[in-house]
Write an enzyme that holds these catalytic residues in place. Sequence first.
Site, PDB file in Angstrom:
ATOM      1  CG  ASP A  38      -1.747   1.211   1.362  1.00  0.00           C
ATOM      2  OD1 ASP A  38      -2.356   1.601   0.366  1.00  0.00           O
ATOM      3  OD2 ASP A  38      -1.783   1.788   2.469  1.00  0.00           O
ATOM      4  CG  ASP A  76      -1.557   2.245   7.201  1.00  0.00           C
ATOM      5  OD1 ASP A  76      -2.078   2.231   6.066  1.00  0.00           O
ATOM      6  OD2 ASP A  76      -1.284   3.293   7.819  1.00  0.00           O
ATOM      7  CG  ASP A  83      -4.493  -1.086   3.042  1.00  0.00           C
ATOM      8  OD1 ASP A  83      -4.691  -0.931   1.823  1.00  0.00           O
ATOM      9  OD2 ASP A  83      -3.882  -0.269   3.748  1.00  0.00           O
TER      10      ASP A  83
END
Length: 625
Positions: free
Chosen positions: A307, A502, A506
């Site tokens: 990410d 995080d 996600d």
Amino acid sequence: MSHDRIKTTLLAIAALGLAAGLALLAAGLPVQADLVWTAGVVPVLAALLIEIVRSLSRGEVGLDIVAALSMTSALVFGETLAAAVVAVMYSGGTFLESFAEGRARREMSDLLSRVPRTATRRRNGALDEVPLDDIALGDLLLIRQGDVAPVDGTVESDRAILDQSALTGESMPVRLLRGQEVMSGSTNAGDAFDLRVARRAADSTYAGIVRLVEAAQASRAPMARLADRWSLLFLLVTVALAAAAWWLTGDPIRAVAVLVVATPCPLILAVPVALVAGLSRAAHFGVLIKGAKPLEALARITTLILDKTGTLTDGRPQIVSIGVHGTWSEDEILYFAAALDQASKHPIAQAIVAAARERGMVLPVPENMVETAGEGVAGTIDGRNLLVGGAKFVASQLGTTDIDGAVAETGSVVVSLGVDGVLAGHLVMADALRSGTAEFLAGLRRLGVGRILLATGDRRAVADSITAGLGLDAVRSELTPDQKVLLVLTERKNGPVMMVGDGVNDAPALAAADVGVAMGARGAAASAEAAEVVLLVDHLDRLLPGIEVAQRARRIALESVAVGIGLSILGMIAAALGYLTPVEGALLQELIDVGVILNALRALRINPRLGAASAEPEAAGHRPA
């Protein structure tokens, strides 16, 4: 009686029976010696048969059957001394396995044992010792020297010296200043300080870590289940070899010798010890792996999906540059902007305040504050009328030209400052790439991660800008959570996939990956729950020692199994050919088992070559301004 105590008792009975029988044999009383040896074997055999029945009821066929066959056949054919030796060896092997696993779990068990039960709270000028459940947000706690911080909070004293080694593996205490965040579970290594509660005990970092540790300790590894499947094959080979030795020679004692050589087996000893030791070692470096299954999967990762916000980047806006107009200095621009932004809870405003405090600025309290939500703040500082906010907003209020397009780069935000109706300067803010990212990605390549991708919901231009020069294999932008899941599933066709993120968005992708990694124990609860691995501190490069520990622990487990099984088979062949008596075979196998367990415990001493330096980064929260 606990399981460990039962193992200890059985070992004591078997060892006492063997020793007493040998003493009677030396005294010329062989009949009595046989009786004593039998008495020492029966409790071990009975406990073993009960365990076998339980295993079969669960559909599990294990190598305990070999141990039961060897002790039973030795008693039936009058080899009571061999049966006694096998009973001691088997009970000793299971005891040693239990001891080794306990030793391997020590790092994580230390986390559990340090959980504070009460806290010292300041209220109405007095100190009260209160249970953790009674602590509320905003309470002021006194953390004395040697105390463990019971909740997450911020330092209310001038400074605090904290030992975070149990959480992060950092050997040096960190120095935090007023207003900086404290992770629960940190130990006060300096003078007493005040802590302002930011999270309730149940929601704090340490409570989350404890829950993850408890989940990790209850897991079994795929290799352990694989060992169960191998054990069935080993059982068939053992029984077939014993039967062949008896049938071809007509000597049942050779069959007994083959069985005792196979008891116990490296398959049931090496794998759990090595992988649990790996879990413990990874925790030492601030990488909490929820169980042996994800540790084994972590060792085989070939594709990594990252990410962007909060993972590849810090996730917090930082000052990239400060522009000035007229005679103002950069420090004055920051001082006025931060002083006024104290009145706003906007993330960018809070980032400006934090940057000023990191430079040691003492900020006055703003007066006559008026905030336009999402646009900016107006107020008075030191007798001056100030305006801080987005460049377009400030420009419109001051009647000047919008400077946003002139100074902002892709992915950045401009905050302008007006003083007494005149544009004084601006601050360029951006979510910066984590320092050392290029070295981190190179380390992943060296560990065998052949494909690295970025998956983000941001615009393509922002994604390309932040990843320029990193050498990623692909950049996927403007993704929704379900599109991230689809990307993970697509990449799984090429090999095991690890996803690092995080945020709440996600969590689905983390759950879909072979290994999901959540950034920081204080990240979104959904991502920490969905992930199999949690980085206890906000340092992405902690993944390097975590992966290396997993790879080497798995290798140690495989080495132990291969060598142990190989030696056991050679010993069984020698017994079948008549070169080993049952007693000699039992002693030989015990030497093999002890060696296997000791080799598996090498995983406790793994020293990663990559990323180990990140276990001692600069003090948390102290970044260069």
